[in-house]
Motif scaffolding. Structure first.
Motif, PDB file in Angstrom:
ATOM      1  N   MET A 237      32.684 -27.067   3.161  1.00 52.86           N
ATOM      2  CA  MET A 237      33.682 -27.872   2.461  1.00 52.86           C
ATOM      3  C   MET A 237      34.028 -27.172   1.156  1.00 52.86           C
ATOM      4  O   MET A 237      33.153 -26.658   0.470  1.00 52.86           O
ATOM      5  CB  MET A 237      33.079 -29.247   2.192  1.00 52.86           C
ATOM      6  CG  MET A 237      33.982 -30.140   1.422  1.00 52.86           C
ATOM      7  SD  MET A 237      33.532 -31.856   1.628  1.00 52.86           S
ATOM      8  CE  MET A 237      32.372 -32.072   0.320  1.00 52.86           C
ATOM      9  N   GLN A 238      35.288 -27.176   0.847  1.00 48.88           N
ATOM     10  CA  GLN A 238      35.697 -26.532  -0.397  1.00 48.88           C
ATOM     11  C   GLN A 238      36.562 -27.490  -1.195  1.00 48.88           C
ATOM     12  O   GLN A 238      37.475 -28.098  -0.674  1.00 48.88           O
ATOM     13  CB  GLN A 238      36.480 -25.265  -0.100  1.00 48.88           C
ATOM     14  CG  GLN A 238      36.843 -24.523  -1.359  1.00 48.88           C
ATOM     15  CD  GLN A 238      37.269 -23.115  -1.092  1.00 48.88           C
ATOM     16  OE1 GLN A 238      37.397 -22.729   0.040  1.00 48.88           O
ATOM     17  NE2 GLN A 238      37.508 -22.351  -2.121  1.00 48.88           N
ATOM     18  N   LEU A 239      36.272 -27.598  -2.469  1.00 48.01           N
ATOM     19  CA  LEU A 239      36.958 -28.576  -3.291  1.00 48.01           C
ATOM     20  C   LEU A 239      37.565 -27.875  -4.484  1.00 48.01           C
ATOM     21  O   LEU A 239      36.881 -27.224  -5.245  1.00 48.01           O
ATOM     22  CB  LEU A 239      35.959 -29.622  -3.759  1.00 48.01           C
ATOM     23  CG  LEU A 239      35.148 -30.182  -2.594  1.00 48.01           C
ATOM     24  CD1 LEU A 239      33.820 -30.684  -3.053  1.00 48.01           C
ATOM     25  CD2 LEU A 239      35.927 -31.251  -1.884  1.00 48.01           C
TER      26      LEU A 239
ATOM     27  N   ALA B  65      26.668 -20.674  -0.971  1.00 43.45           N
ATOM     28  CA  ALA B  65      27.884 -20.751  -1.769  1.00 43.45           C
ATOM     29  C   ALA B  65      28.595 -22.098  -1.659  1.00 43.45           C
ATOM     30  O   ALA B  65      29.599 -22.319  -2.329  1.00 43.45           O
ATOM     31  CB  ALA B  65      28.833 -19.630  -1.361  1.00 43.45           C
ATOM     32  N   CYS B  66      28.100 -23.003  -0.819  1.00 41.65           N
ATOM     33  CA  CYS B  66      28.634 -24.370  -0.815  1.00 41.65           C
ATOM     34  C   CYS B  66      27.597 -25.328  -1.410  1.00 41.65           C
ATOM     35  O   CYS B  66      27.787 -26.540  -1.421  1.00 41.65           O
ATOM     36  CB  CYS B  66      29.035 -24.803   0.598  1.00 41.65           C
ATOM     37  SG  CYS B  66      30.432 -25.964   0.640  1.00 41.65           S
ATOM     38  N   GLY B  67      26.469 -24.778  -1.854  1.00 38.98           N
ATOM     39  CA  GLY B  67      25.436 -25.595  -2.506  1.00 38.98           C
ATOM     40  C   GLY B  67      24.708 -26.553  -1.576  1.00 38.98           C
ATOM     41  O   GLY B  67      24.149 -27.550  -2.025  1.00 38.98           O
ATOM     42  N   HIS B  68      24.665 -26.236  -0.282  1.00 34.61           N
ATOM     43  CA  HIS B  68      24.001 -27.168   0.640  1.00 34.61           C
ATOM     44  C   HIS B  68      22.482 -27.183   0.448  1.00 34.61           C
ATOM     45  O   HIS B  68      21.825 -28.110   0.925  1.00 34.61           O
ATOM     46  CB  HIS B  68      24.368 -26.836   2.089  1.00 34.61           C
ATOM     47  CG  HIS B  68      25.810 -27.097   2.408  1.00 34.61           C
ATOM     48  ND1 HIS B  68      26.343 -26.931   3.661  1.00 34.61           N
ATOM     49  CD2 HIS B  68      26.838 -27.510   1.630  1.00 34.61           C
ATOM     50  CE1 HIS B  68      27.631 -27.226   3.636  1.00 34.61           C
ATOM     51  NE2 HIS B  68      27.958 -27.573   2.409  1.00 34.61           N
ATOM     52  N   ASN B  69      21.932 -26.184  -0.245  1.00 29.72           N
ATOM     53  CA  ASN B  69      20.511 -26.257  -0.616  1.00 29.72           C
ATOM     54  C   ASN B  69      20.280 -27.443  -1.550  1.00 29.72           C
ATOM     55  O   ASN B  69      19.278 -28.152  -1.443  1.00 29.72           O
ATOM     56  CB  ASN B  69      20.080 -24.956  -1.295  1.00 29.72           C
ATOM     57  CG  ASN B  69      20.830 -24.689  -2.599  1.00 29.72           C
ATOM     58  OD1 ASN B  69      22.067 -24.741  -2.618  1.00 29.72           O
ATOM     59  ND2 ASN B  69      20.124 -24.413  -3.682  1.00 29.72           N
TER      60      ASN B  69
ATOM     61  N   ALA C 164      24.564 -27.242  10.353  1.00 29.00           N
ATOM     62  CA  ALA C 164      25.809 -26.545  10.688  1.00 29.00           C
ATOM     63  C   ALA C 164      27.070 -27.299  10.278  1.00 29.00           C
ATOM     64  O   ALA C 164      27.997 -27.446  11.061  1.00 29.00           O
ATOM     65  CB  ALA C 164      25.855 -26.251  12.192  1.00 29.00           C
ATOM     66  N   GLU C 165      27.106 -27.759   9.013  1.00 26.06           N
ATOM     67  CA  GLU C 165      28.355 -28.389   8.538  1.00 26.06           C
ATOM     68  C   GLU C 165      29.473 -27.356   8.488  1.00 26.06           C
ATOM     69  O   GLU C 165      30.624 -27.658   8.753  1.00 26.06           O
ATOM     70  CB  GLU C 165      28.146 -29.006   7.146  1.00 26.06           C
ATOM     71  CG  GLU C 165      29.347 -29.817   6.634  1.00 26.06           C
ATOM     72  CD  GLU C 165      30.474 -28.989   6.050  1.00 26.06           C
ATOM     73  OE1 GLU C 165      31.643 -29.386   6.172  1.00 26.06           O
ATOM     74  OE2 GLU C 165      30.196 -27.906   5.477  1.00 26.06           O
ATOM     75  N   GLU C 166      29.098 -26.112   8.156  1.00 29.50           N
ATOM     76  CA  GLU C 166      30.107 -25.052   8.006  1.00 29.50           C
ATOM     77  C   GLU C 166      30.557 -24.558   9.379  1.00 29.50           C
ATOM     78  O   GLU C 166      30.166 -23.487   9.836  1.00 29.50           O
ATOM     79  CB  GLU C 166      29.534 -23.893   7.176  1.00 29.50           C
ATOM     80  CG  GLU C 166      29.096 -24.284   5.761  1.00 29.50           C
ATOM     81  CD  GLU C 166      30.262 -24.503   4.816  1.00 29.50           C
ATOM     82  OE1 GLU C 166      31.422 -24.356   5.241  1.00 29.50           O
ATOM     83  OE2 GLU C 166      30.009 -24.831   3.650  1.00 29.50           O
ATOM     84  N   GLY C 167      31.369 -25.347  10.046  1.00 28.23           N
ATOM     85  CA  GLY C 167      32.001 -24.881  11.277  1.00 28.23           C
ATOM     86  C   GLY C 167      31.278 -25.205  12.564  1.00 28.23           C
ATOM     87  O   GLY C 167      31.789 -24.909  13.646  1.00 28.23           O
TER      88      GLY C 167
ATOM     89  N   ALA D 154      33.855 -23.864  -4.536  1.00 24.49           N
ATOM     90  CA  ALA D 154      32.856 -23.637  -3.499  1.00 24.49           C
ATOM     91  C   ALA D 154      33.243 -22.402  -2.681  1.00 24.49           C
ATOM     92  O   ALA D 154      34.391 -21.942  -2.730  1.00 24.49           O
ATOM     93  CB  ALA D 154      32.745 -24.848  -2.599  1.00 24.49           C
ATOM     94  N   HIS D 155      32.302 -21.859  -1.957  1.00 23.83           N
ATOM     95  CA  HIS D 155      32.497 -20.688  -1.092  1.00 23.83           C
ATOM     96  C   HIS D 155      32.781 -19.423  -1.893  1.00 23.83           C
ATOM     97  O   HIS D 155      33.555 -18.562  -1.467  1.00 23.83           O
ATOM     98  CB  HIS D 155      33.607 -20.932  -0.054  1.00 23.83           C
ATOM     99  CG  HIS D 155      33.250 -21.969   0.959  1.00 23.83           C
ATOM    100  ND1 HIS D 155      33.758 -21.993   2.237  1.00 23.83           N
ATOM    101  CD2 HIS D 155      32.409 -23.027   0.881  1.00 23.83           C
ATOM    102  CE1 HIS D 155      33.258 -23.026   2.899  1.00 23.83           C
ATOM    103  NE2 HIS D 155      32.435 -23.677   2.093  1.00 23.83           N
ATOM    104  N   THR D 156      32.176 -19.329  -3.077  1.00 21.99           N
ATOM    105  CA  THR D 156      32.293 -18.124  -3.905  1.00 21.99           C
ATOM    106  C   THR D 156      30.880 -17.721  -4.350  1.00 21.99           C
ATOM    107  O   THR D 156      29.965 -18.548  -4.360  1.00 21.99           O
ATOM    108  CB  THR D 156      33.140 -18.385  -5.172  1.00 21.99           C
ATOM    109  OG1 THR D 156      32.504 -19.429  -5.931  1.00 21.99           O
ATOM    110  CG2 THR D 156      34.557 -18.820  -4.817  1.00 21.99           C
TER     111      THR D 156
HETATM  112 ZN   LIG Z   1      31.565 -25.396   2.540  1.00 24.91          ZN
END
Ligand SMILES: [Zn+2]
Ligand SMILES: [Zn+2]
Length: 481
Positions: free
Chosen positions: A1-3, A127-131, A164-167, A409-411
């Motif tokens: 997810m990117q915001l 890079a999406c902070g899911h940790n 696996a939220e990312e895709g 996000a994603h950076t």
């Molecule tokens: Zn994401």
């Protein structure tokens, strides 16, 4: 997810000074504080693991162990997903769910430093902070459970470990497996660069691989014997470009060619186009998707090839819930934001130097709570499988400033922030807001029924349907293709 929606507007913002807290909230906030260092360390360990979707073996095991140790009963694996799990405490109604994610992104390995420095070049990174997402949700669940136990609160608290939220659409398969069946309300959060309630939004998204099968032939000596699968891919691409004019302009369609043949002198007998389509509305996306399928069929007809639609994926937009949003906003304001230490400020200033001109946000904004805003259908947004959950159960989301203001996000900048104390501080705020909102739901049946009433109103009589074919199993190897 990117915001991407950092909006300055300090005049409207709520200062971080906490409002007078209800005694039960105060108790929960203290419990969160007691466990905060431990779960910050958990988030750091998962950040170091940086495992991709459906491969989060160590991250999932660590979170399961934490929840088990805290007294939850853990069911795992579930839904044919080796890294998915459900952790439950208590029994009976209401059933309050907290969502946790823990997958990383490919290629974004990054040290917790303010300049670009991969830990391992090309390796995954958080890079999406899911940790933070998975650990913060666990911190909220553990604190709320402790509070329930101490105060003899009845009801069921569940933590859903969703891979696996990312895709990978992990939650969609968990929904299908009936794991959410008896849930009353869902609480979730996501790392961000500001403190704000996420009341709906995001884009519904469908995806698939369009694999064309033709007939190979020598491209010079016998082209008439060949039927080019690549021609079909090219014609499908052309068809998509003409389609763009005649669909709602807030749609997104993007594609790549993943197989274009082996050599120019061989008529390609296979070729593949991999495509995503998105729209803020799930039903509108359904109409667009049907037309994309027709274009694929048309391309096959024109070229005398056959079409195989593979690896269909799909997630819904996130439905808002105004009843829950009001309570969530009040509680996030009660928790308040946070301020940087001198070291963190230095880190943030250094990191902001890498952002594009005008991209750096106000560092003092981490102390503020943004006002409640209705979802903006024109805002830049991505997609999440939280959407599918929100079409089935009343759902509300929190976002907190785990990334340095201005960081998307994603950076690598997001991965850097998620691996140090700035990320941890944002995570603790989210855990606190989730935990006290959970307590409110357990103590106030009217709030649960108001959430359900608003859920029905948001559905507007529409029903949830996923584009993923019935019987399709989770795409466990999607990261290897
Ligand atoms: Zn994401
Ligand atoms: Zn995410």
């Amino acid at each position: 997810m990117q915001l991407l929606k950092f909006l300055p507007g300090a005049a409207l913002l709520v200062p971080s000074v906490a409002f007078s807290q209800q005694p039960q909230h105060r108790q929960i906030l203290q419990i969160v504080d007691q466990h905060a260092a431990h779960f910050s360390a958990t988030s750091k360990t998962i950040w170091e693991y940086a495992e991709l979707g459906y491969q989060e073996t160590k991250s999932s095991a660590l979170l399961r162990r934490e929840l088990e140790t805290a007294g939850f009963q853990v069911q795992s694996p579930v839904a044919d997903e080796p890294t998915a799990f459900v952790a439950t405490y208590g029994q009976g109604a209401p059933v309050i769910a907290i969502l946790g994610e823990f997958d990383a992104l490919p290629g974004l390995s990054q040290a917790a430093s303010p300049d670009r420095s991969p830990i391992t070049t090309g390796a995954p990174g958080h890079a999406c902070g899911h940790n933070l997402l998975g650990s913060g949700a666990a911190l909220a669940a553990v604190a709320l459970k402790e509070y329930m136990q101490q105060n003899h609160v009845t009801g069921t608290l569940r933590y859903y470990g969703t891979p696996a939220e990312e895709g990978g659409d992990g939650k969609v398969y968990m929904l299908r497996a009936g794991l959410f069946r008896d849930v009353d309300v869902v609480l979730q959060w996501h790392p961000d660069s500001e403190n704000i309630i996420e009341n709906g939004g995001m884009l519904a998204m469908n995806s698939a691989r369009f694999l064309f099968h033709g007939v190979a032939a020598h491209a010079a000596m016998a082209p008439e014997r060949g039927r080019s699968a690549l021609d079909a891919v090219m014609l499908m691409g052309s068809g998509i470009e003409f389609l763009r004019e005649h669909i709602p302009s807030n749609s997104r369609i993007h594609y790549i060619i993943t197989n274009g043949g082996a050599a120019p002198n061989i008529v390609p007998d296979t070729a593949e186009l991999y495509l995503y389509a998105r729209n803020p509305s799930l039903p509108v996306l359904g109409d667009v998707w049907n037309r994309i399928l027709k274009i694929g069929q048309g391309a096959a007809l024109m070229t005398e090839t056959t079409l195989e639609v593979k690896d269909v994926g799909g997630t819904a937009n996130v439905l808002p819930n105004d009843a829950l949003a009001k309570v969530a906003q009040r509680n996030l304001e009660e928790v308040g934001g946070y301020r940087y230490t001198a070291d963190e400020k230095h880190f943030a200033e250094e990191l902001q130097k890498s952002l594009p001109p005008g991209g750096a946000g106000d560092l003092d904004s981490t102390a503020l709570i943004q006002p409640l805003r209705p979802p903006d259908p024109n805002a830049a947004a991505a997609s999440t499988d939280v959407g599918d959950v929100s079409w089935n159960f009343p759902t509300i989301g929190f976002e907190t400033a785990t990334f340095v203001p201005g960081v998307a996000a994603h950076t690598w900048q997001a991965a850097a922030s998620a691996g140090m104390t700035i990320g941890h501080k944002g995570m603790i705020i989210a855990a606190k807001a989730i935990a006290i909102t959970g307590a409110d739901l357990f103590s106030d049946p009217q709030l649960v029924s108001a959430a359900k009433t608003d859920f029905q109103r948001q559905l507007k009589g529409r029903t949830y349907a996923s584009v993923i074919p019935a019987g399709q199993t989770p795409p466990l190897d999607y990261r290897n293709k």
